[in-house]
Design a protein around this motif. Structure first.
Motif, PDB file in Angstrom:
ATOM      1  N   GLU A 133       0.861  -1.182   0.000  1.00  0.00           N
ATOM      2  CA  GLU A 133       0.000   0.000   0.000  1.00  0.00           C
ATOM      3  C   GLU A 133       0.894   1.227   0.000  1.00  0.00           C
ATOM      4  O   GLU A 133       1.921   1.250   0.681  1.00  0.00           O
ATOM      5  N   LEU A 134       0.484   2.245  -0.739  1.00  0.00           N
ATOM      6  CA  LEU A 134       1.214   3.501  -0.716  1.00  0.00           C
ATOM      7  C   LEU A 134       1.013   4.200   0.625  1.00  0.00           C
ATOM      8  O   LEU A 134      -0.087   4.186   1.171  1.00  0.00           O
ATOM      9  N   HIS A 135       2.073   4.797   1.122  1.00  0.00           N
ATOM     10  CA  HIS A 135       1.985   5.618   2.326  1.00  0.00           C
ATOM     11  C   HIS A 135       0.965   6.730   2.062  1.00  0.00           C
ATOM     12  O   HIS A 135       0.901   7.271   0.953  1.00  0.00           O
ATOM     13  N   ILE A 145       6.588  -3.521  -2.373  1.00  0.00           N
ATOM     14  CA  ILE A 145       6.895  -4.516  -1.343  1.00  0.00           C
ATOM     15  C   ILE A 145       6.456  -3.929   0.001  1.00  0.00           C
ATOM     16  O   ILE A 145       6.914  -2.852   0.392  1.00  0.00           O
ATOM     17  N   ALA A 146       5.593  -4.623   0.676  1.00  0.00           N
ATOM     18  CA  ALA A 146       5.049  -4.135   1.949  1.00  0.00           C
ATOM     19  C   ALA A 146       6.152  -3.957   2.980  1.00  0.00           C
ATOM     20  O   ALA A 146       7.041  -4.804   3.122  1.00  0.00           O
ATOM     21  N   GLY A 147       6.095  -2.841   3.686  1.00  0.00           N
ATOM     22  CA  GLY A 147       6.985  -2.606   4.820  1.00  0.00           C
ATOM     23  C   GLY A 147       8.420  -2.250   4.465  1.00  0.00           C
ATOM     24  O   GLY A 147       9.245  -2.118   5.364  1.00  0.00           O
ATOM     25  N   LEU A 148       8.728  -2.050   3.204  1.00  0.00           N
ATOM     26  CA  LEU A 148      10.107  -1.792   2.786  1.00  0.00           C
ATOM     27  C   LEU A 148      10.510  -0.357   3.115  1.00  0.00           C
ATOM     28  O   LEU A 148       9.799   0.583   2.779  1.00  0.00           O
ATOM     29  N   ARG A 149      11.661  -0.209   3.767  1.00  0.00           N
ATOM     30  CA  ARG A 149      12.133   1.115   4.183  1.00  0.00           C
ATOM     31  C   ARG A 149      13.475   1.508   3.570  1.00  0.00           C
ATOM     32  O   ARG A 149      13.756   2.690   3.432  1.00  0.00           O
ATOM     33  N   GLU A 150      14.306   0.556   3.240  1.00  0.00           N
ATOM     34  CA  GLU A 150      15.675   0.857   2.790  1.00  0.00           C
ATOM     35  C   GLU A 150      16.047   0.004   1.580  1.00  0.00           C
ATOM     36  O   GLU A 150      15.634  -1.154   1.478  1.00  0.00           O
ATOM     37  N   ILE A 151      16.870   0.555   0.695  1.00  0.00           N
ATOM     38  CA  ILE A 151      17.328  -0.174  -0.488  1.00  0.00           C
ATOM     39  C   ILE A 151      18.088  -1.423  -0.079  1.00  0.00           C
ATOM     40  O   ILE A 151      17.898  -2.496  -0.663  1.00  0.00           O
ATOM     41  N   HIS A 152      18.932  -1.317   0.923  1.00  0.00           N
ATOM     42  CA  HIS A 152      19.755  -2.469   1.313  1.00  0.00           C
ATOM     43  C   HIS A 152      18.929  -3.582   1.965  1.00  0.00           C
ATOM     44  O   HIS A 152      19.457  -4.672   2.195  1.00  0.00           O
ATOM     45  N   HIS A 153      17.652  -3.352   2.225  1.00  0.00           N
ATOM     46  CA  HIS A 153      16.781  -4.424   2.730  1.00  0.00           C
ATOM     47  C   HIS A 153      16.275  -5.317   1.605  1.00  0.00           C
ATOM     48  O   HIS A 153      15.713  -6.382   1.873  1.00  0.00           O
ATOM     49  N   LEU A 154      16.450  -4.886   0.376  1.00  0.00           N
ATOM     50  CA  LEU A 154      16.046  -5.702  -0.772  1.00  0.00           C
ATOM     51  C   LEU A 154      17.082  -6.792  -1.023  1.00  0.00           C
ATOM     52  O   LEU A 154      18.285  -6.566  -0.834  1.00  0.00           O
ATOM     53  N   PRO A 155      16.642  -7.958  -1.502  1.00  0.00           N
ATOM     54  CA  PRO A 155      17.615  -8.953  -1.941  1.00  0.00           C
ATOM     55  C   PRO A 155      18.394  -8.402  -3.148  1.00  0.00           C
ATOM     56  O   PRO A 155      17.900  -7.524  -3.868  1.00  0.00           O
ATOM     57  N   ASN A 201      18.086  14.972 -10.453  1.00  0.00           N
ATOM     58  CA  ASN A 201      18.352  14.598  -9.075  1.00  0.00           C
ATOM     59  C   ASN A 201      17.586  13.320  -8.766  1.00  0.00           C
ATOM     60  O   ASN A 201      16.373  13.253  -8.979  1.00  0.00           O
ATOM     61  N   VAL A 202      18.310  12.320  -8.270  1.00  0.00           N
ATOM     62  CA  VAL A 202      17.703  11.059  -7.843  1.00  0.00           C
ATOM     63  C   VAL A 202      18.035  10.905  -6.364  1.00  0.00           C
ATOM     64  O   VAL A 202      19.204  10.986  -5.987  1.00  0.00           O
ATOM     65  N   ALA A 203      17.000  10.726  -5.556  1.00  0.00           N
ATOM     66  CA  ALA A 203      17.227  10.663  -4.111  1.00  0.00           C
ATOM     67  C   ALA A 203      16.216   9.758  -3.433  1.00  0.00           C
ATOM     68  O   ALA A 203      15.051   9.730  -3.814  1.00  0.00           O
ATOM     69  N   ALA A 204      16.687   9.045  -2.425  1.00  0.00           N
ATOM     70  CA  ALA A 204      15.822   8.230  -1.573  1.00  0.00           C
ATOM     71  C   ALA A 204      15.804   8.884  -0.199  1.00  0.00           C
ATOM     72  O   ALA A 204      16.635   8.594   0.650  1.00  0.00           O
ATOM     73  N   VAL A 244       8.300  10.228   5.122  1.00  0.00           N
ATOM     74  CA  VAL A 244       7.636   9.048   4.559  1.00  0.00           C
ATOM     75  C   VAL A 244       8.637   7.892   4.622  1.00  0.00           C
ATOM     76  O   VAL A 244       9.548   7.814   3.804  1.00  0.00           O
ATOM     77  N   PRO A 245       8.489   7.007   5.596  1.00  0.00           N
ATOM     78  CA  PRO A 245       9.476   5.941   5.750  1.00  0.00           C
ATOM     79  C   PRO A 245       9.449   4.885   4.643  1.00  0.00           C
ATOM     80  O   PRO A 245      10.441   4.193   4.444  1.00  0.00           O
ATOM     81  N   GLN A 246       8.356   4.765   3.914  1.00  0.00           N
ATOM     82  CA  GLN A 246       8.268   3.799   2.827  1.00  0.00           C
ATOM     83  C   GLN A 246       9.325   4.140   1.778  1.00  0.00           C
ATOM     84  O   GLN A 246       9.445   5.299   1.359  1.00  0.00           O
ATOM     85  N   LEU A 247      10.103   3.143   1.357  1.00  0.00           N
ATOM     86  CA  LEU A 247      11.148   3.394   0.376  1.00  0.00           C
ATOM     87  C   LEU A 247      10.542   3.968  -0.895  1.00  0.00           C
ATOM     88  O   LEU A 247       9.601   3.407  -1.464  1.00  0.00           O
ATOM     89  N   HIS A 248      11.073   5.097  -1.329  1.00  0.00           N
ATOM     90  CA  HIS A 248      10.664   5.726  -2.578  1.00  0.00           C
ATOM     91  C   HIS A 248      11.841   6.527  -3.118  1.00  0.00           C
ATOM     92  O   HIS A 248      12.605   7.113  -2.348  1.00  0.00           O
TER      93      HIS A 248
END
Length: 143
Positions: free
Chosen positions: A3-5, A40-50, A78-81, A86-90
């Motif tokens: 779900e989107l934040h 992906i539900a609950g994803l917060r950080e890029i390094h949490h992805l496989p 500009n590309v930024a996370a 908004v804690p959801q990774l975007h």
């Protein structure tokens, strides 16, 4: 379940899905601004992805940045996370021009957003959907 934040939901228009990410259009008319959100539900950080999904995210980000560059010829993309509010990774993808209202500084906090009117927002969303349709695996989400 993904779900989107609520803040992303309120501040953007959904354009469609790439294999990993939902593509959003920011509703600030001052800047060409797309946002990728891994579905992906609950994803917060890029390094949490496989690793395979990290690579997929980078491929989708580069494809969107290239598309923006080809379409608009910005002075910089500009590309930024950022995720303090908004804690959801975007991942933000913002075309910057020397003539834009915040140049050369950051867009965040520089000035309030200037919303599109309904007709311009629809036109901008349709234009980006047409451009994104050239990317492999893009599925549009219609309003």
């Amino acid at each position: 379940m993904f779900e989107l934040h609520p803040r992303l939901q309120a501040d953007t228009r959904s354009l469609g899905d790439l294999p990993l990410c939902r593509v959003l259009l920011a509703k600030d008319s001052q800047y060409p601004w797309l946002i990728l959100v891994p579905r992906i539900a609950g994803l917060r950080e890029i390094h949490h992805l496989p690793p395979a999904q990290q690579q997929q995210l980078m491929q989708e980000s580069c494809a969107v940045a290239s598309l923006m560059e080809q379409a608009l010829s910005p002075d910089k993309i500009n590309v930024a996370a950022l995720g303090n509010l908004v804690p959801q990774l975007h991942l933000h993808h913002v075309c910057r021009f020397e003539s834009d209202p915040a140049w050369p500084g950051p867009i965040w906090g520089a000035r309030p957003a200037v919303p599109y009117n309904a007709q311009d927002l629809q036109r901008e969303a349709d234009n980006w959907r047409a451009r994104l349709a050239t990317l492999s695996g893009f599925s549009p989400l219609l309003d």
